[in-house]
Write a protein that holds these residues in place. Structure first.
Motif, PDB file in Angstrom:
ATOM      1  N   PHE A  74       0.816  -1.207  -0.056  1.00  0.00           N
ATOM      2  CA  PHE A  74       0.052  -0.134  -0.035  1.00  0.00           C
ATOM      3  C   PHE A  74       1.041   1.328   0.181  1.00  0.00           C
ATOM      4  N   ALA A  75       2.127   1.044   0.002  1.00  0.00           N
ATOM      5  CA  ALA A  75       2.913   2.386   0.153  1.00  0.00           C
ATOM      6  C   ALA A  75       2.940   3.417  -1.122  1.00  0.00           C
ATOM      7  N   GLU A  76       2.295   2.761  -2.204  1.00  0.00           N
ATOM      8  CA  GLU A  76       2.178   3.824  -3.196  1.00  0.00           C
ATOM      9  C   GLU A  76       0.853   3.755  -3.942  1.00  0.00           C
ATOM     10  N   ASP A  77      -0.142   3.427  -2.911  1.00  0.00           N
ATOM     11  CA  ASP A  77      -1.457   3.214  -3.091  1.00  0.00           C
ATOM     12  C   ASP A  77      -1.957   4.453  -3.592  1.00  0.00           C
ATOM     13  N   PRO A  78      -2.977   4.581  -4.679  1.00  0.00           N
ATOM     14  CA  PRO A  78      -3.217   5.884  -5.103  1.00  0.00           C
ATOM     15  C   PRO A  78      -3.972   6.769  -4.242  1.00  0.00           C
ATOM     16  N   PRO A  79      -4.860   6.403  -3.203  1.00  0.00           N
ATOM     17  CA  PRO A  79      -5.275   7.271  -2.227  1.00  0.00           C
ATOM     18  C   PRO A  79      -4.016   7.742  -1.639  1.00  0.00           C
ATOM     19  N   PRO A  80      -3.773   8.951  -1.526  1.00  0.00           N
ATOM     20  CA  PRO A  80      -2.646   9.644  -0.726  1.00  0.00           C
ATOM     21  C   PRO A  80      -2.792   9.331   0.656  1.00  0.00           C
ATOM     22  N   LYS A  81      -3.729   9.111   1.276  1.00  0.00           N
ATOM     23  CA  LYS A  81      -4.106   8.801   2.843  1.00  0.00           C
ATOM     24  C   LYS A  81      -3.698   7.440   3.136  1.00  0.00           C
ATOM     25  N   VAL A  82      -3.896   6.553   2.115  1.00  0.00           N
ATOM     26  CA  VAL A  82      -3.546   5.001   2.364  1.00  0.00           C
ATOM     27  C   VAL A  82      -1.994   4.874   2.270  1.00  0.00           C
ATOM     28  N   ALA A  84       0.431   7.354   2.652  1.00  0.00           N
ATOM     29  CA  ALA A  84       0.903   8.091   3.699  1.00  0.00           C
ATOM     30  C   ALA A  84       0.872   6.991   4.961  1.00  0.00           C
ATOM     31  N   VAL A  85      -0.383   6.695   5.314  1.00  0.00           N
ATOM     32  CA  VAL A  85      -0.228   5.538   6.463  1.00  0.00           C
ATOM     33  C   VAL A  85       0.563   4.614   6.443  1.00  0.00           C
ATOM     34  N   ALA A  86       0.639   4.065   5.175  1.00  0.00           N
ATOM     35  CA  ALA A  86       1.363   2.694   5.208  1.00  0.00           C
ATOM     36  C   ALA A  86       2.924   3.075   5.286  1.00  0.00           C
ATOM     37  N   LEU A 106      12.482   7.059   4.411  1.00  0.00           N
ATOM     38  CA  LEU A 106      10.853   7.277   4.614  1.00  0.00           C
ATOM     39  C   LEU A 106      10.317   8.543   5.228  1.00  0.00           C
ATOM     40  N   ALA A 107      11.095   9.072   6.120  1.00  0.00           N
ATOM     41  CA  ALA A 107      10.795  10.413   6.709  1.00  0.00           C
ATOM     42  C   ALA A 107      10.718  11.433   5.889  1.00  0.00           C
ATOM     43  N   THR A 108      11.903  11.281   5.019  1.00  0.00           N
ATOM     44  CA  THR A 108      12.077  12.486   4.081  1.00  0.00           C
ATOM     45  C   THR A 108      10.900  12.273   2.954  1.00  0.00           C
ATOM     46  N   LEU A 109      10.613  11.045   2.632  1.00  0.00           N
ATOM     47  CA  LEU A 109       9.332  11.011   1.574  1.00  0.00           C
ATOM     48  C   LEU A 109       8.221  11.218   2.204  1.00  0.00           C
ATOM     49  N   LEU A 110       7.859  11.041   3.349  1.00  0.00           N
ATOM     50  CA  LEU A 110       6.586  11.434   4.180  1.00  0.00           C
ATOM     51  C   LEU A 110       6.433  12.928   4.112  1.00  0.00           C
TER      52      LEU A 110
END
Length: 129
Positions: A74-82, A84-86, A106-110
């Motif tokens: 789910f890390a690249e799932d289309p809904p941004p919220k999903v 982001a949480v992943a 991951l922190a930089t990506l987030l």
């Protein structure tokens, strides 16, 4: 279930969604109950939060490798919220396992892609990392 969903008419999708919602409201939040629920409904679009919840339960103990596999899905799932949480949950696993380079990535990506999204439990993603 995914094939049923794809072939279903709008009315049938409403029925499937209603059943999904009824069963999810009664769902016990344990790994065993979530797994059983996801065996049936796991490929439906509405199932992502339940996968993330299962991963969250697994990540706090020895189940972190399984949690990581779920989260990567789910890390690249289309809904941004999903997504982001992943990614936030993946970062927390890295932090717990003292994988500093992976956590920093991951922190930089987030911060770059999801900073303003709300975080489960309150605050924003940027504040969580």
């Amino acid at each position: 279930m995914q094939q049923c969903w794809e072939r279903a008419s709008p009315e049938q999708r409403q029925t499937i969604s209603a059943t999904f919602n009824e069963e999810s409201a009664r769902l016990e939040k344990t790994p065993a109950a979530l797994r059983k629920f996801l065996e049936l409904y796991g490929e439906l679009p509405e199932a992502a939060p339940f996968w993330l919840e299962l991963a969250d339960l697994l990540s706090s103990g020895d189940g972190w490798p399984e949690a990581e596999l779920i989260l990567l899905r789910f890390a690249e799932d289309p809904p941004p919220k999903v997504a982001a949480v992943a990614n936030l949950q993946l970062a927390r696993i890295c932090l717990r396992l003292e994988q500093a380079d992976d956590f920093d990535f991951l922190a930089t990506l987030l911060r770059k892609n999801f900073a303003d999204l709300s975080c489960p439990g309150g605050g924003t993603i940027a504040e969580a990392v």
